[in-house]
Design an enzyme around this catalytic site. Structure first.
Site, PDB file in Angstrom:
ATOM      1  N   GLU A 197      -6.667 -13.625   4.900  1.00  0.00           N
ATOM      2  CA  GLU A 197      -7.564 -12.476   4.764  1.00  0.00           C
ATOM      3  C   GLU A 197      -8.669 -12.723   3.745  1.00  0.00           C
ATOM      4  O   GLU A 197      -9.127 -11.800   3.091  1.00  0.00           O
ATOM      5  CB  GLU A 197      -6.791 -11.173   4.513  1.00  0.00           C
ATOM      6  CG  GLU A 197      -5.632 -11.216   3.555  1.00  0.00           C
ATOM      7  CD  GLU A 197      -4.823  -9.915   3.533  1.00  0.00           C
ATOM      8  OE1 GLU A 197      -5.177  -8.918   4.175  1.00  0.00           O
ATOM      9  OE2 GLU A 197      -3.814  -9.902   2.817  1.00  0.00           O
ATOM     10  N   ASP A 226      -9.324  -6.696   5.156  1.00  0.00           N
ATOM     11  CA  ASP A 226      -9.637  -7.391   3.905  1.00  0.00           C
ATOM     12  C   ASP A 226     -10.599  -8.549   4.153  1.00  0.00           C
ATOM     13  O   ASP A 226     -11.524  -8.771   3.374  1.00  0.00           O
ATOM     14  CB  ASP A 226      -8.358  -7.909   3.241  1.00  0.00           C
ATOM     15  CG  ASP A 226      -7.711  -6.840   2.382  1.00  0.00           C
ATOM     16  OD1 ASP A 226      -8.450  -6.089   1.715  1.00  0.00           O
ATOM     17  OD2 ASP A 226      -6.475  -6.740   2.394  1.00  0.00           O
ATOM     18  N   HIS A 245       0.786  -1.236   0.000  1.00  0.00           N
ATOM     19  CA  HIS A 245       0.000   0.000   0.000  1.00  0.00           C
ATOM     20  C   HIS A 245       0.814   1.280   0.000  1.00  0.00           C
ATOM     21  O   HIS A 245       0.245   2.358  -0.132  1.00  0.00           O
ATOM     22  CB  HIS A 245      -0.918   0.022   1.228  1.00  0.00           C
ATOM     23  CG  HIS A 245      -1.962  -1.043   1.208  1.00  0.00           C
ATOM     24  ND1 HIS A 245      -2.923  -1.126   0.240  1.00  0.00           N
ATOM     25  CD2 HIS A 245      -2.196  -2.097   2.022  1.00  0.00           C
ATOM     26  CE1 HIS A 245      -3.696  -2.171   0.462  1.00  0.00           C
ATOM     27  NE2 HIS A 245      -3.276  -2.774   1.538  1.00  0.00           N
TER      28      HIS A 245
HETATM   29  C1  3PY Z   1      -5.911  -6.039   6.580  1.00  0.00           C
HETATM   30  O1  3PY Z   1      -6.520  -5.708   7.616  1.00  0.00           O
HETATM   31  O2  3PY Z   1      -6.463  -6.421   5.551  1.00  0.00           O
HETATM   32  C2  3PY Z   1      -4.472  -5.958   6.575  1.00  0.00           C
HETATM   33  O3  3PY Z   1      -3.867  -6.249   5.567  1.00  0.00           O
HETATM   34  C3  3PY Z   1      -3.800  -5.505   7.821  1.00  0.00           C
HETATM   35  O4  3PY Z   1      -2.575  -4.972   7.499  1.00  0.00           O
HETATM   36 MG    MG Z   2      -5.042  -6.762   3.925  1.00  0.00          MG
END
Ligand code: 3PY
Ligand code: MG
Length: 265
Positions: free
Chosen positions: A152, A178, A48
């Site tokens: 995630e 995510d 990011h």
């Molecule tokens: C998320 O919360 O998706 C992350 O990648 C945390 O860094």
């Molecule tokens: Mg993430």
């Protein structure tokens, strides 16, 4: 003890390892500054951050010299990107969006030199100073490098045990934001989807003698629950939100001073 050994020792002893996402800072001193605040690791966020690899390399080496573990989050699973990060200062990866054991195996191998992996050997490695031979430095790198798989998505959760069982994966790390957005409950950090994910990830990590971590939430109640459930690698916030938290606190304090002075006049 060096940064990676300290980090492993903390987690092996059941202690919490605190970290921060470093996304906006541009100084090689950020690791030393965060160490003074109690942080054990930083994550250079190539997923990011707009920072150039050159600046991130300086930040990683500054962190290592200050005893803080510099981990990098690549933007992809591409071994060429991973090689650039790991051979220039990062001493581990937090790999985003690891959904299957096959993906976990590929990134774990991309992060280590032969015979444990396929990382290409550079002319020198900067991580441990310059007093080791290249052979010694590569062997030490293989011993110390950490590969943490981010969980995630629903698919990653379904495969979490196989991901944890993969050779070369050292820990699991929930990307709460995510995960919640993908599962259709954006921002519901206090809700059942994240609670169940925390339990599943902590259990899979324990079963395979690994550690588990998380990033995303800000709510203290969510963190208390996560730590009670076994999460130990904590990504507190990012450097910008930490700065804003401190700035807000100072602004509120001086506003209260101004109000008191106004009241006294
Ligand atoms: C998320 O919360 O998706 C992350 O990648 C945390 O860094
Ligand atoms: Mg993430």
């Amino acid at each position: 003890m060096m940064a990676a050994q300290k980090f492993r020792a903390r987690l092996a002893g059941g202690e919490i390892a605190l970290g921060s996402n470093v996304r906006f800072s541009r100084s090689a001193e950020i690791g030393a500054a965060l160490a003074a605040c109690g942080m054990d690791w930083i994550m250079l966020d190539y997923e990011h951050s707009p920072a150039s690899p050159h600046i991130a390399q300086d930040i990683a080496l500054g962190a290592l010299r200050a005893g803080v573990l510099p981990l990098a989050r690549p933007s992809s699973h591409d071994p060429r990107e991973i090689a650039g990060l790991l051979t220039n200062g990062a001493l581990g990866l937090i790999v985003p969006h690891v959904n299957t054991a096959a993906e976990a195996e590929a990134v774990a191998r991309a992060a280590r030199f032969a015979p444990r992996g396929s990382l290409s050997v550079p002319g020198s490695l900067p991580h441990f100073g310059y007093g080791l031979t290249l052979t010694e430095a590569c062997a030490r790198f293989n011993d110390e490098v950490l590969v943490v798989a981010m969980i995630e998505s629903g698919e990653a959760l379904a495969n979490v045990d196989a991901i944890a069982a993969t050779e070369g994966i050292d820990g699991l790390f929930i990307g709460a934001s995510d995960l919640l957005w993908e599962r259709g409950c954006p921002g519901d950090y206090g809700g059942p989807v994240l609670r169940q994910a925390i339990d599943a990830v902590a259990l899979a990590a324990r079963r395979h003698r690994e550690f588990s971590g998380m990033g995303g939430p800000r709510e203290e109640a969510v963190w208390r629950g996560a730590i009670a459930a076994g999460i130990r690698m904590v990504m507190t916030e990012n450097d910008l939100t930490l700065l804003m938290r401190g700035a807000r606190d100072r602004a509120a304090f001086f506003a209260s001073c101004a109000a008191a002075a106004g009241g006294a006049a």
